[in-house]
Write a protein that holds these residues in place. Structure first.
Motif, short mmCIF file in Angstrom:
data_model
loop_
_atom_site.label_atom_id
_atom_site.label_comp_id
_atom_site.label_asym_id
_atom_site.label_seq_id
_atom_site.Cartn_x
_atom_site.Cartn_y
_atom_site.Cartn_z
N THR A 274 42.69 -37.64 -83.18
CA THR A 274 44.07 -37.53 -83.61
C THR A 274 44.47 -36.07 -83.72
O THR A 274 43.75 -35.25 -84.30
CB THR A 274 44.27 -38.20 -84.98
OG1 THR A 274 43.89 -39.57 -84.91
CG2 THR A 274 45.73 -38.12 -85.41
N GLN A 275 45.63 -35.72 -83.15
CA GLN A 275 46.13 -34.36 -83.28
C GLN A 275 46.64 -34.16 -84.71
O GLN A 275 47.56 -34.85 -85.14
CB GLN A 275 47.26 -34.11 -82.30
CG GLN A 275 47.89 -32.73 -82.42
CD GLN A 275 49.14 -32.57 -81.60
OE1 GLN A 275 49.50 -33.46 -80.82
NE2 GLN A 275 49.81 -31.46 -81.75
N SER B 15 58.34 -35.81 -90.33
CA SER B 15 58.26 -37.02 -89.52
C SER B 15 57.83 -36.66 -88.11
O SER B 15 57.93 -35.51 -87.68
CB SER B 15 59.61 -37.75 -89.48
OG SER B 15 60.57 -36.98 -88.79
N CYS B 16 57.34 -37.65 -87.41
CA CYS B 16 57.03 -37.49 -85.98
C CYS B 16 56.94 -38.87 -85.34
O CYS B 16 56.74 -39.88 -86.03
CB CYS B 16 55.72 -36.72 -85.77
SG CYS B 16 54.22 -37.65 -86.11
N THR B 17 57.13 -38.90 -84.04
CA THR B 17 56.95 -40.14 -83.27
C THR B 17 55.67 -40.00 -82.47
O THR B 17 55.44 -38.99 -81.80
CB THR B 17 58.14 -40.39 -82.34
OG1 THR B 17 59.32 -40.55 -83.14
CG2 THR B 17 57.93 -41.65 -81.53
N ALA C 165 47.90 -41.22 -82.46
CA ALA C 165 47.55 -40.11 -81.57
C ALA C 165 47.82 -38.76 -82.21
O ALA C 165 47.13 -37.77 -81.94
CB ALA C 165 48.34 -40.23 -80.26
N ALA C 166 48.85 -38.68 -83.06
CA ALA C 166 49.18 -37.45 -83.79
C ALA C 166 49.65 -37.84 -85.18
O ALA C 166 50.20 -38.93 -85.37
CB ALA C 166 50.25 -36.66 -83.05
N SER C 167 49.45 -36.93 -86.14
CA SER C 167 49.80 -37.28 -87.51
C SER C 167 50.36 -36.09 -88.27
O SER C 167 49.75 -35.02 -88.31
CB SER C 167 48.57 -37.82 -88.25
OG SER C 167 48.87 -38.10 -89.60
N ASP D 100 39.33 -39.24 -85.99
CA ASP D 100 40.70 -39.75 -85.97
C ASP D 100 41.28 -39.81 -87.38
O ASP D 100 40.59 -39.61 -88.37
CB ASP D 100 40.73 -41.15 -85.35
CG ASP D 100 40.50 -41.14 -83.84
OD1 ASP D 100 41.01 -40.21 -83.19
OD2 ASP D 100 39.80 -42.03 -83.34
N ILE D 101 42.58 -40.12 -87.43
CA ILE D 101 43.28 -40.31 -88.69
C ILE D 101 43.85 -41.72 -88.72
O ILE D 101 44.51 -42.15 -87.77
CB ILE D 101 44.40 -39.26 -88.85
CG1 ILE D 101 43.79 -37.87 -89.00
CG2 ILE D 101 45.30 -39.59 -90.05
CD1 ILE D 101 44.81 -36.75 -89.01
N ALA D 102 43.58 -42.42 -89.82
CA ALA D 102 44.04 -43.80 -89.98
C ALA D 102 45.08 -43.87 -91.07
O ALA D 102 44.90 -43.33 -92.17
CB ALA D 102 42.86 -44.72 -90.30
N LEU D 103 46.18 -44.56 -90.78
CA LEU D 103 47.23 -44.81 -91.76
C LEU D 103 46.96 -46.16 -92.39
O LEU D 103 46.91 -47.18 -91.70
CB LEU D 103 48.61 -44.80 -91.09
CG LEU D 103 48.93 -43.59 -90.20
CD1 LEU D 103 50.34 -43.72 -89.64
CD2 LEU D 103 48.76 -42.29 -90.95
N ILE D 104 46.79 -46.17 -93.71
CA ILE D 104 46.49 -47.41 -94.43
C ILE D 104 47.82 -48.01 -94.88
O ILE D 104 48.57 -47.39 -95.65
CB ILE D 104 45.58 -47.14 -95.64
CG1 ILE D 104 44.35 -46.34 -95.20
CG2 ILE D 104 45.18 -48.46 -96.29
CD1 ILE D 104 43.52 -46.98 -94.11
N LEU D 105 48.10 -49.22 -94.41
CA LEU D 105 49.37 -49.87 -94.71
C LEU D 105 49.27 -50.72 -95.97
O LEU D 105 48.17 -51.10 -96.41
CB LEU D 105 49.82 -50.72 -93.52
CG LEU D 105 49.89 -50.01 -92.16
CD1 LEU D 105 50.49 -50.95 -91.11
CD2 LEU D 105 50.68 -48.72 -92.25
#
Length: 238
Positions: A2-3, A14-16, A31-33, A67-72
């Motif tokens: 992950t970038q 924010s980013c897409t 892919a990016a965070s 990598d970076i994981a977003l926990i929902l």
């Protein structure tokens, strides 16, 4: 990998990006965070994730290997792998983390002893020092901290190689948390200018642009945490 977009611009809110996989630790890998993953005493960021046909609260951000994981949030639907997603940061919380994190760097200047641990929240921060006796004058520490804040010193970053860091072990103040290595280079965070440097140390966290942005600080408890360990807490004075 992950970038880590938060490294190049800690103020990006924010980013897409794209979902690259679903994580075994829960949530989604992107892919990016712009979200910072928990590490070095700084909490993982929270916020919101949106995509075509869905939205979910991000309650935490964690490392998942490189990598970076977003926990929902519990029960939230996961966006499909390959989906374009927009990440929106809980900026108020993150900015307070940045202010406290930078303030802890100043605390390590005011108390120039080896650091054995640390932690950050949106309300306060603390460092543990290899310190036999508690400081006699707490007010002097608080005054010194606020004097550095009031100078509105610039904060900048640079990069050195892993080999350069290994050749300069004095840059590392923390005894318990080693700076992130293994990627070939390490980021240095400088407070002040090269000619009038207040602090320089390796750090992967997020910081404000100048010490004036921290705001006035209040010294909290100084607690004994072992034979040679003292915990020093700082709070926002506002």
């Amino acid at each position: 990998m992950t970038q880590p977009a938060y490294q190049s611009d800690a103020y990006a809110q924010s980013c897409t990006t794209t979902v690259t996989r679903h994580s075994e630790i829960g949530g989604v890998v992107v892919a990016a965070s712009v979200f910072y993953p928990s590490g070095g005493g700084q909490p993982g960021d929270s916020g919101r994730l949106t995509w075509d046909g869905g939205t979910a609260e991000v309650t935490d951000t964690r490392k998942d290997g490189s990598d970076i994981a977003l926990i929902l949030a519990a029960g939230a639907d996961l966006p499909p792998v390959g989906a374009a997603v927009t990440m929106t940061l809980d900026w108020s919380r993150r900015h307070r983390h940045m202010r406290i994190h930078t303030a802890l760097h100043l605390l390590s200047v005011v108390i120039p002893l080896p650091v054995t641990g640390g932690a950050i929240t949106a309300e306060k921060g603390r460092l543990d020092f290899d310190m036999v006796d508690a400081p006699e004058d707490k007010q002097q520490i608080e005054d010194a901290l606020n004097a550095l804040v009031a100078r509105d010193l610039a904060i900048s970053e640079s990069w050195i190689t892993d080999a350069e860091l290994a050749a300069n072990p004095g840059l590392v103040k923390t005894m318990s948390v080693r700076p992130p290595t293994g990627q070939g280079r390490v980021r240095l965070v400088r407070i002040g200018s090269e000619t009038e440097q207040i602090d320089l140390q390796p750090c992967g966290g997020t910081h404000v642009r100048s010490t004036g942005e921290i705001g006035r600080l209040r010294l909290g408890k100084i607690e004994k945490k072992g034979k040679q360990n003292r915990r020093v807490s700082i709070h926002f004075a506002d």
